[in-house]
Design a protein around this motif. Sequence first.
Motif, PDB file in Angstrom:
ATOM      1  N   PHE A  50       0.560  -1.109   0.075  1.00 13.84           N
ATOM      2  CA  PHE A  50       0.115  -0.011  -0.043  1.00 13.84           C
ATOM      3  C   PHE A  50       0.826   1.376  -0.205  1.00 13.84           C
ATOM      4  N   LEU A  51       1.830   1.498   0.713  1.00 17.73           N
ATOM      5  CA  LEU A  51       2.758   2.589   0.964  1.00 17.73           C
ATOM      6  C   LEU A  51       3.469   2.738  -0.287  1.00 17.73           C
ATOM      7  N   LYS A  52       3.859   1.495  -0.968  1.00 23.83           N
ATOM      8  CA  LYS A  52       4.669   1.762  -2.367  1.00 23.83           C
ATOM      9  C   LYS A  52       3.849   2.226  -3.219  1.00 23.83           C
ATOM     10  N   SER A  53       2.603   1.945  -3.231  1.00 23.44           N
ATOM     11  CA  SER A  53       1.466   2.363  -4.230  1.00 23.44           C
ATOM     12  C   SER A  53       1.265   3.802  -4.030  1.00 23.44           C
ATOM     13  N   LEU A  54       1.190   4.304  -2.763  1.00 24.30           N
ATOM     14  CA  LEU A  54       1.097   5.717  -2.598  1.00 24.30           C
ATOM     15  C   LEU A  54       2.101   6.692  -2.918  1.00 24.30           C
ATOM     16  N   GLY A  56       3.808   5.711  -5.573  1.00 22.38           N
ATOM     17  CA  GLY A  56       4.140   5.376  -7.227  1.00 22.38           C
ATOM     18  C   GLY A  56       4.957   4.359  -7.379  1.00 22.38           C
ATOM     19  N   LEU A  57       5.598   3.731  -6.645  1.00 17.90           N
ATOM     20  CA  LEU A  57       6.491   2.583  -6.921  1.00 17.90           C
ATOM     21  C   LEU A  57       5.761   1.257  -7.592  1.00 17.90           C
ATOM     22  N   LEU A  58       4.643   1.054  -7.156  1.00 17.39           N
ATOM     23  CA  LEU A  58       3.780   0.029  -7.533  1.00 17.39           C
ATOM     24  C   LEU A  58       2.221   0.733  -8.089  1.00 17.39           C
ATOM     25  N   ARG A  59       2.006   0.192  -9.296  1.00 20.35           N
ATOM     26  CA  ARG A  59       0.452   0.707  -9.764  1.00 20.35           C
ATOM     27  C   ARG A  59      -0.571  -0.209  -9.424  1.00 20.35           C
ATOM     28  N   PRO A  60      -1.711   0.399  -9.076  1.00 21.82           N
ATOM     29  CA  PRO A  60      -2.981  -0.678  -8.758  1.00 21.82           C
ATOM     30  C   PRO A  60      -3.486  -0.855 -10.097  1.00 21.82           C
ATOM     31  N   GLU A  61      -4.236  -2.380 -10.056  1.00 20.81           N
ATOM     32  CA  GLU A  61      -4.814  -2.591 -11.595  1.00 20.81           C
ATOM     33  C   GLU A  61      -6.049  -1.655 -11.668  1.00 20.81           C
ATOM     34  N   ARG A  62      -6.827  -1.113 -10.475  1.00 21.45           N
ATOM     35  CA  ARG A  62      -8.057  -0.402 -10.595  1.00 21.45           C
ATOM     36  C   ARG A  62      -8.084   0.787  -9.517  1.00 21.45           C
ATOM     37  N   GLY A  63      -8.502   1.907  -9.824  1.00 21.18           N
ATOM     38  CA  GLY A  63      -8.624   2.988  -8.798  1.00 21.18           C
ATOM     39  C   GLY A  63      -7.751   4.069  -9.146  1.00 21.18           C
ATOM     40  N   SER A  64      -7.836   5.060  -8.132  1.00 18.79           N
ATOM     41  CA  SER A  64      -6.969   6.153  -8.468  1.00 18.79           C
ATOM     42  C   SER A  64      -6.439   6.480  -6.777  1.00 18.79           C
ATOM     43  N   ASP A  68      -2.073  15.465  -2.882  1.00 18.91           N
ATOM     44  CA  ASP A  68      -2.348  16.778  -3.032  1.00 18.91           C
ATOM     45  C   ASP A  68      -3.242  17.085  -4.361  1.00 18.91           C
ATOM     46  N   GLY A  69      -4.245  16.265  -4.684  1.00 18.61           N
ATOM     47  CA  GLY A  69      -4.952  16.789  -5.745  1.00 18.61           C
ATOM     48  C   GLY A  69      -4.754  15.984  -7.015  1.00 18.61           C
ATOM     49  N   THR A  70      -3.513  15.351  -7.180  1.00 19.30           N
ATOM     50  CA  THR A  70      -2.930  14.940  -8.250  1.00 19.30           C
ATOM     51  C   THR A  70      -3.220  13.422  -8.494  1.00 19.30           C
ATOM     52  N   ASP A  71      -3.810  12.871  -9.342  1.00 24.38           N
ATOM     53  CA  ASP A  71      -3.969  11.329  -9.594  1.00 24.38           C
ATOM     54  C   ASP A  71      -2.616  10.622 -10.116  1.00 24.38           C
ATOM     55  N   ILE A  72      -1.889  10.074  -9.142  1.00 22.94           N
ATOM     56  CA  ILE A  72      -0.439   9.818  -9.599  1.00 22.94           C
ATOM     57  C   ILE A  72      -0.460   8.342 -10.367  1.00 22.94           C
ATOM     58  N   ARG A  84       6.891  12.647  -5.894  1.00 25.36           N
ATOM     59  CA  ARG A  84       7.915  11.880  -4.820  1.00 25.36           C
ATOM     60  C   ARG A  84       8.598  12.801  -3.971  1.00 25.36           C
ATOM     61  N   LYS A  85       9.107  14.053  -4.371  1.00 24.50           N
ATOM     62  CA  LYS A  85       9.834  14.825  -3.697  1.00 24.50           C
ATOM     63  C   LYS A  85       9.146  15.467  -2.396  1.00 24.50           C
ATOM     64  N   LEU A  86       7.721  14.990  -2.202  1.00 24.17           N
ATOM     65  CA  LEU A  86       6.961  15.539  -1.054  1.00 24.17           C
ATOM     66  C   LEU A  86       7.125  14.594   0.055  1.00 24.17           C
ATOM     67  N   PHE A  87       7.606  13.243  -0.186  1.00 24.82           N
ATOM     68  CA  PHE A  87       7.633  12.316   0.759  1.00 24.82           C
ATOM     69  C   PHE A  87       9.142  11.841   0.997  1.00 24.82           C
TER      70      PHE A  87
END
Length: 111
Positions: A50-54, A56-64, A68-72, A84-87
């Motif tokens: 889950f954290l890796k998905s948050l 952007g290291l892993l992409r989910p099959e479905r969902g958004s 900060d308002g941007t769909d990664i 990623r600079k925010l983390f």
Amino acid sequence: MEVGVGVEVRTESVTKSFGSQRIWQDVSLTLPSGEVSALLGPSGTGKSVFLKSLIGLLRPERGSIFIDGTDITTCSNKELYEIRKLFGVLFQDGALFGSMNLFDNVAFPLR
């Protein structure tokens, strides 16, 4: 993008699997800007995935996943790099970024 103390993280109906192994399904949540949150659960329940998905290291099959308002899930690599600079992330057991080669892993904090 203007950033104060923390950023809002929001997921909408996010599902992640590895092959036939469903890790989690239809996860929707909001972590408000400026709040401290914890992700708890037994070993093997998908916390690290889950954290890796948050970030952007892993992409989910479905969902958004909105940072900060941007769909990664729809970002270019350049846009994702800026998000990623925010983390700040410290992986368990000193793991490397699986999506990068060794040079890029070493150079990551320098960039």
